[in-house]
Each structure stands twice: as C-alpha cells, then as structure tokens.
Design a protein around this motif. Structure first.
Motif, PDB file in Angstrom:
ATOM      1  N   ILE A 125      55.007  58.230  40.593  1.00 48.95           N
ATOM      2  CA  ILE A 125      56.279  57.958  39.858  1.00 48.95           C
ATOM      3  C   ILE A 125      57.348  58.723  40.118  1.00 48.95           C
ATOM      4  CG2 ILE A 125      57.255  58.183  37.633  1.00 48.95           C
ATOM      5  CD1 ILE A 125      54.412  57.098  36.560  1.00 48.95           C
ATOM      6  N   ASP A 126      57.143  60.114  40.562  1.00 46.39           N
ATOM      7  CA  ASP A 126      58.321  60.885  41.181  1.00 46.39           C
ATOM      8  C   ASP A 126      58.814  60.437  42.553  1.00 46.39           C
ATOM      9  OD1 ASP A 126      58.197  62.837  39.152  1.00 46.39           O
ATOM     10  OD2 ASP A 126      57.340  64.271  40.344  1.00 46.39           O
ATOM     11  N   ALA A 127      58.051  60.077  43.303  1.00 43.72           N
ATOM     12  CA  ALA A 127      58.319  59.396  44.757  1.00 43.72           C
ATOM     13  C   ALA A 127      59.254  58.107  44.661  1.00 43.72           C
ATOM     14  CB  ALA A 127      57.161  59.237  45.659  1.00 43.72           C
ATOM     15  N   VAL A 128      58.501  56.922  43.729  1.00 44.69           N
ATOM     16  CA  VAL A 128      59.142  55.851  43.525  1.00 44.69           C
ATOM     17  C   VAL A 128      60.504  56.021  42.761  1.00 44.69           C
ATOM     18  CG1 VAL A 128      58.886  53.559  42.309  1.00 44.69           C
ATOM     19  CG2 VAL A 128      56.909  54.755  43.501  1.00 44.69           C
ATOM     20  N   TRP A 129      60.477  57.068  41.790  1.00 41.63           N
ATOM     21  CA  TRP A 129      61.750  57.367  41.110  1.00 41.63           C
ATOM     22  C   TRP A 129      62.943  57.555  42.036  1.00 41.63           C
ATOM     23  CZ3 TRP A 129      62.963  56.735  35.884  1.00 41.63           C
ATOM     24  CH2 TRP A 129      64.240  57.215  35.421  1.00 41.63           C
TER      25      TRP A 129
ATOM     26  N   ILE B  31      50.314  49.756  41.638  1.00 38.25           N
ATOM     27  CA  ILE B  31      50.083  51.093  41.257  1.00 38.25           C
ATOM     28  C   ILE B  31      50.548  51.087  39.549  1.00 38.25           C
ATOM     29  CG2 ILE B  31      50.149  53.511  41.205  1.00 38.25           C
ATOM     30  CD1 ILE B  31      48.453  52.386  43.461  1.00 38.25           C
ATOM     31  N   LEU B  32      51.844  50.651  39.472  1.00 43.82           N
ATOM     32  CA  LEU B  32      52.663  50.489  38.329  1.00 43.82           C
ATOM     33  C   LEU B  32      52.575  49.252  37.646  1.00 43.82           C
ATOM     34  CD1 LEU B  32      55.619  52.423  39.377  1.00 43.82           C
ATOM     35  CD2 LEU B  32      53.695  53.506  38.185  1.00 43.82           C
ATOM     36  N   PHE B  33      51.997  48.156  38.448  1.00 42.68           N
ATOM     37  CA  PHE B  33      51.806  46.774  37.683  1.00 42.68           C
ATOM     38  C   PHE B  33      53.255  46.382  37.217  1.00 42.68           C
ATOM     39  CE2 PHE B  33      47.434  48.197  37.738  1.00 42.68           C
ATOM     40  CZ  PHE B  33      47.141  47.175  38.476  1.00 42.68           C
TER      41      PHE B  33
ATOM     42  N   VAL C  22      60.482  51.386  37.579  1.00 41.30           N
ATOM     43  CA  VAL C  22      59.891  52.835  37.313  1.00 41.30           C
ATOM     44  C   VAL C  22      59.904  53.156  35.763  1.00 41.30           C
ATOM     45  CG1 VAL C  22      59.749  54.895  38.356  1.00 41.30           C
ATOM     46  CG2 VAL C  22      60.727  53.259  39.698  1.00 41.30           C
ATOM     47  N   PRO C  23      58.587  53.849  35.435  1.00 40.71           N
ATOM     48  CA  PRO C  23      58.447  54.260  34.028  1.00 40.71           C
ATOM     49  C   PRO C  23      59.313  55.408  33.851  1.00 40.71           C
ATOM     50  CG  PRO C  23      56.527  54.456  35.043  1.00 40.71           C
ATOM     51  CD  PRO C  23      57.421  53.728  35.952  1.00 40.71           C
TER      52      PRO C  23
ATOM     53  N   LEU D  35      52.037  54.149  30.423  1.00 40.80           N
ATOM     54  CA  LEU D  35      53.320  54.187  31.028  1.00 40.80           C
ATOM     55  C   LEU D  35      54.447  53.700  30.085  1.00 40.80           C
ATOM     56  CD1 LEU D  35      52.673  52.447  34.600  1.00 40.80           C
ATOM     57  CD2 LEU D  35      52.586  54.935  33.806  1.00 40.80           C
ATOM     58  N   THR D  36      55.374  54.465  29.937  1.00 37.01           N
ATOM     59  CA  THR D  36      56.491  54.325  28.939  1.00 37.01           C
ATOM     60  C   THR D  36      57.823  53.883  29.747  1.00 37.01           C
ATOM     61  OG1 THR D  36      55.715  55.897  27.599  1.00 37.01           O
ATOM     62  CG2 THR D  36      57.933  55.168  27.142  1.00 37.01           C
ATOM     63  N   TRP D  37      58.371  52.718  29.475  1.00 39.96           N
ATOM     64  CA  TRP D  37      59.440  51.952  30.218  1.00 39.96           C
ATOM     65  C   TRP D  37      60.919  52.355  29.678  1.00 39.96           C
ATOM     66  CZ3 TRP D  37      57.634  50.449  34.845  1.00 39.96           C
ATOM     67  CH2 TRP D  37      56.493  50.442  35.124  1.00 39.96           C
ATOM     68  N   SER D  38      60.884  52.840  28.428  1.00 40.77           N
ATOM     69  CA  SER D  38      62.167  52.972  27.724  1.00 40.77           C
ATOM     70  C   SER D  38      62.112  54.135  26.781  1.00 40.77           C
ATOM     71  CB  SER D  38      62.630  51.506  27.306  1.00 40.77           C
ATOM     72  OG  SER D  38      61.842  51.349  26.148  1.00 40.77           O
ATOM     73  N   ASP D  39      63.471  54.547  26.547  1.00 36.77           N
ATOM     74  CA  ASP D  39      63.499  55.656  25.458  1.00 36.77           C
ATOM     75  C   ASP D  39      63.835  54.831  24.198  1.00 36.77           C
ATOM     76  OD1 ASP D  39      63.089  57.960  26.929  1.00 36.77           O
ATOM     77  OD2 ASP D  39      64.899  57.745  27.820  1.00 36.77           O
ATOM     78  N   GLY D  40      63.595  55.704  23.131  1.00 36.78           N
ATOM     79  CA  GLY D  40      64.382  55.067  21.903  1.00 36.78           C
ATOM     80  C   GLY D  40      63.202  55.049  20.828  1.00 36.78           C
ATOM     81  N   LYS D  41      63.610  54.408  19.591  1.00 34.91           N
ATOM     82  CA  LYS D  41      62.553  54.300  18.532  1.00 34.91           C
ATOM     83  C   LYS D  41      61.274  53.472  18.830  1.00 34.91           C
ATOM     84  CE  LYS D  41      64.196  54.956  14.134  1.00 34.91           C
ATOM     85  NZ  LYS D  41      64.872  54.412  12.754  1.00 34.91           N
TER      86      LYS D  41
END
Length: 170
Positions: free
Chosen positions: A68-72, A111-113, A117-118, A139-145
C-alpha cells in the motif's frame, strides 16, 4: 546510644535530601509541574510496531503495509518496481498468475481488488488447517464516521510462508 537512635537523624536527613532533589530536578530539566497542556498542544502518542518473520499473519500484514505504501507513492519512479518486487517475494508463482489474470479481466489491482488505494489497513488471523493459514485483511477506503471497508482473505503456506491465494470477502 542505640543503633536505632543514631540512624533516625541520618534517615531524616536522607529523606529530606531526596524530597528536595525530587522538587528541584524537574525545574532543572525544564519540566516543572504545571497545569496540563491543552489536548492540541500535547505531542501525539508514540506508536510502536513489532513483527516476527515466522508468523504468516505478520508477514501478510508486512506485505500489505509495504504494498500500500508503494502504490500510495505511485508517482515515485521506484514504486512500480517496488510493487513487482513485493509480489515476487511474498506471493507464490501460482498466486501471482491468478492475480495477473484477475487484473487483466477487471482492469484493477489484484492485490487490493480495487482501482484506488486504501487509507488504512489491518490484518488479523482468521484460522488455519491443511498446512495453510488464513489472514483477514480489512482495507478502509475513507475516513469519517462511516468509512467504506472491504475484506480479503489471504491464504499463506505455513512452510514457505508465501501467499498462495487471495479472495474477496463478500
């Protein structure tokens, strides 16, 4: 004079010196006791991370973290080579072929389907048997509630510790 009578004044002096030292030391160190700082002014808690290369769940977590770091950091010229090297190291040859086939069919990262990027991930042991262990990757794709999450079951060989299969959890 008894030993007890001689030790009492010495004890009082030692105790007094210790208390004085305890009161002066923070001031000398620049950490005098004052009212607590507001929450925004406090330094962030230090996160500690540890690992064990023998633990397949930890290896899956390490793989997803690095991947994820590399894709990010996709704009970094080394990122593409990093993702390929990570796949080559952590995935078995049949798993790499299966991922590549999924990517050709779905035009997304196998890998992430996903195509993006999460923002967060976590890995948890989900069971083992027949020489394999399963790790549930969330995998979490967004922040928030109410963040959007997806899950992947990652199967690893207990002998080689290589990832042998990845399946989306529906």
């Amino acid at each position: 004079m008894s030993l007890r009578n001689r030790m009492t004044p010495l004890t009082v002096v030692a105790l007094g010196a210790g208390l004085a030292l305890a009161a002066v030391t923070p001031a000398l160190a620049g950490t005098a006791h004052t009212a607590p700082a507001p929450a925004a002014a406090r330094p962030a808690a230090v996160t500690t991370v540890q690992g064990d290369p023998r633990n397949v769940t930890q290896r899956v977590a390490d793989f997803y973290g690095a991947y994820i770091d590399a894709v990010w950091d996709g704009e970094d010229p080394a990122a593409g080579a990093d993702t390929k090297a990570l796949r080559d190291f952590y995935l078995s040859a049949p798993a790499r072929k299966k991922v590549a086939a999924w990517e050709r069919e779905n035009h997304a990262d196998g890998i992430l389907f996903a195509q993006n990027v999460p923002v967060k991930w976590k890995a948890a042991y989900a069971g083992s048997g027949m020489g394999h262990a399963t790790t549930r990757v969330t995998l979490t794709w967004s922040d928030g509630k109410h963040p959007q999450v997806t899950r992947i079951d990652v199967q690893s060989d207990l002998t080689t510790r290589k990832i042998t299969d990845l399946k989306q959890v529906r």
